[in-house]
Design an enzyme around this catalytic site. Structure first.
Site, PDB file in Angstrom:
ATOM      1  N   LYS A  37      42.804  -5.090  80.343  1.00  0.00           N
ATOM      2  CA  LYS A  37      43.028  -6.045  79.133  1.00  0.00           C
ATOM      3  C   LYS A  37      43.404  -5.422  78.001  1.00  0.00           C
ATOM      4  O   LYS A  37      44.467  -5.649  77.377  1.00  0.00           O
ATOM      5  CB  LYS A  37      41.856  -7.018  78.893  1.00  0.00           C
ATOM      6  CG  LYS A  37      42.492  -8.446  79.225  1.00  0.00           C
ATOM      7  CD  LYS A  37      41.170  -9.284  78.922  1.00  0.00           C
ATOM      8  CE  LYS A  37      40.504  -9.819  80.065  1.00  0.00           C
ATOM      9  NZ  LYS A  37      39.181  -9.509  80.358  1.00  0.00           N
ATOM     10  N   LYS A  76      30.029  -0.909  68.080  1.00  0.00           N
ATOM     11  CA  LYS A  76      30.164  -2.251  67.751  1.00  0.00           C
ATOM     12  C   LYS A  76      29.912  -2.258  66.138  1.00  0.00           C
ATOM     13  O   LYS A  76      30.690  -2.925  65.561  1.00  0.00           O
ATOM     14  CB  LYS A  76      29.338  -3.396  68.213  1.00  0.00           C
ATOM     15  CG  LYS A  76      29.785  -3.642  69.763  1.00  0.00           C
ATOM     16  CD  LYS A  76      30.828  -4.895  69.677  1.00  0.00           C
ATOM     17  CE  LYS A  76      31.215  -5.050  70.788  1.00  0.00           C
ATOM     18  NZ  LYS A  76      32.418  -4.863  71.839  1.00  0.00           N
ATOM     19  N   LYS A  95      45.210   2.808  85.094  1.00  0.00           N
ATOM     20  CA  LYS A  95      44.486   1.430  85.436  1.00  0.00           C
ATOM     21  C   LYS A  95      44.775   0.280  84.593  1.00  0.00           C
ATOM     22  O   LYS A  95      45.368   0.280  83.539  1.00  0.00           O
ATOM     23  CB  LYS A  95      43.086   1.828  84.789  1.00  0.00           C
ATOM     24  CG  LYS A  95      42.024   0.905  85.376  1.00  0.00           C
ATOM     25  CD  LYS A  95      40.544   1.207  85.065  1.00  0.00           C
ATOM     26  CE  LYS A  95      39.609   0.168  85.082  1.00  0.00           C
ATOM     27  NZ  LYS A  95      38.600   0.196  84.351  1.00  0.00           N
TER      28      LYS A  95
END
Ligand code: ADP
Ligand code: TRP
Length: 329
Positions: A197, A111, A194
């Site tokens: 999103k 992050k 898969k």
């Protein structure tokens, strides 16, 4: 009865992958364990969402989970920011958590790379807030994906350390709860393995039937030559795997035979698949709409969840305060 707890990231709408891979298992767990499911809206503050954003996403998520069958009478379903006890425990846990170990958490490092202008202290202490979520209810089982393993390790460390420092056995060590046996992987219809999103290949529970049909009809298929009983290429296997999840066994067998004797028409198979997906999603969607348009009901459910969660957390916090040496009223 063992206590199970899971935090739900309030990011966007649920897709079929979330439904078959996680939510359906939660629905089953609520009958077998003392379950807490909460919307992790405090955690979402690390990326500075707007007030509208926060409110809308909590409501959407709540409506969708309820529509899938989470039952507020069985499980404690609440919004994280409705339970201030969590923050008090977060503070205590932070006092015994070291910046060295927080800095080594890979999700933090990732992050920090992704948002170099916003490496805030909340992001840094994300694992201790997660530990507080879990330990306040003394949960022993936490259903999480692989990406949460390090956070879970930190939660166990927090529990162990508190117990060692204060010579107590207050906190059980929470274990990762893999429910993969019942969960299935939903493939993407774009030929990828898969649905997800980030891959933009999702069929959402809130997609209208005509959107669903369009998405399924666009599924990638292989037009190469076939020989009888040949193994299926990956994209075709994906389509069959998908069918196994949403369609009846007879339907699956019918198309499987067609594949084996080289008479399969992909258009027919996709049409059937689209109808079967619609049949799965439509009743859920109707319930989503019922919940989403009944603000009062959603508020009541959230309030009831908050009350139960606060009661459970307050009982732990009373012990914690006593153990640390603070006054307990
Ligand atoms: P996304 O970002 O695609 O919504 P997440 O990574 O947030 O998915 O996953 C939320 C939960 O849904 C996890 O428990 C994960 O295992 C499950 N999940 C997501 N996609 C799939 C999929 N295609 N098949 C099965 N489970 C899935
Ligand atoms: N970190 C989790 C995620 O990204 C969400 C979460 C927050 C959570 N607190 C939790 C999960 C406590 C399990 C237990 O998906």
């Amino acid at each position: 009865m063992e206590t199970v707890l899971s935090g739900i990231r309030p990011t966007g709408n649920l897709h079929l992958g979330n439904y078959y891979g996680a939510v359906r298992s939660f629905v089953k767990m609520q009958y077998e364990y003392n379950c807490f499911f909460f919307i992790a809206d405090w955690h979402s503050l690390t990326t500075h969402p707007t007030p509208e954003n926060i409110q809308n996403s909590a409501r959407t998520i709540l409506a969708e989970y309820l529509a899938c069958g989470l039952d507020p009478e069985k499980a404690t379903i609440y919004v994280q920011s409705d339970v201030p006890e969590t923050i008090e425990l977060y503070l205590y846990l932070n006092m015994n958590t070291y910046i060295g170990e927080l800095g080594r958490v890979t999700t933090f490092k990732e992050k920090a790379r992704q948002q170099p202008d916003n490496v805030n202290a909340g992001l840094f202490t994300y694992p201790t807030l997660m530990a507080a979520d879990i330990l306040q209810h003394r949960a022993t089982k936490v259903p999480v994906g692989k990406d949460q393993e390090q956070n879970m390790e930190m939660a166990r460390k927090c529990a162990r350390r508190f117990n060692n420092i204060y010579k107590t056995e207050l906190f059980p060590e929470p274990q990762n709860f893999y429910f993969a046996k019942e969960a299935v992987k939903v493939p993407g219809l774009d030929g990828s393995g898969k649905m997800g999103k980030s891959d933009g290949n999702c069929i959402y529970l809130c997609d209208e039937p005509k959107v669903i049909r369009k998405k399924v009809m666009k599924a990638v298929t292989d037009l190469g030559p076939q020989t009888p009983n040949s193994p299926k290429p990956e994209v075709i296997q994906n389509l069959f795997n998908f069918m196994k999840i949403v369609s009846a066994e007879d339907t699956y067998n019918y198309f499987d035979e067609k594949w084996n004797d080289c008479t399969l028409r992909y258009g027919d198979m996709k049409k059937q698949l689209a109808e079967d997906v619609v049949a799965v999603i439509q009743p859920i969607q109707e319930r989503i709409n019922e919940f989403a348009t009944n603000q009062q009901l959603l508020d009541n459910i959230a309030r009831m969840g908050a009350e139960k969660a606060r009661e459970s957390a307050a009982a732990t916090l009373r012990e914690v305060r006593k153990i640390i040496g603070f006054r307990v009223y």
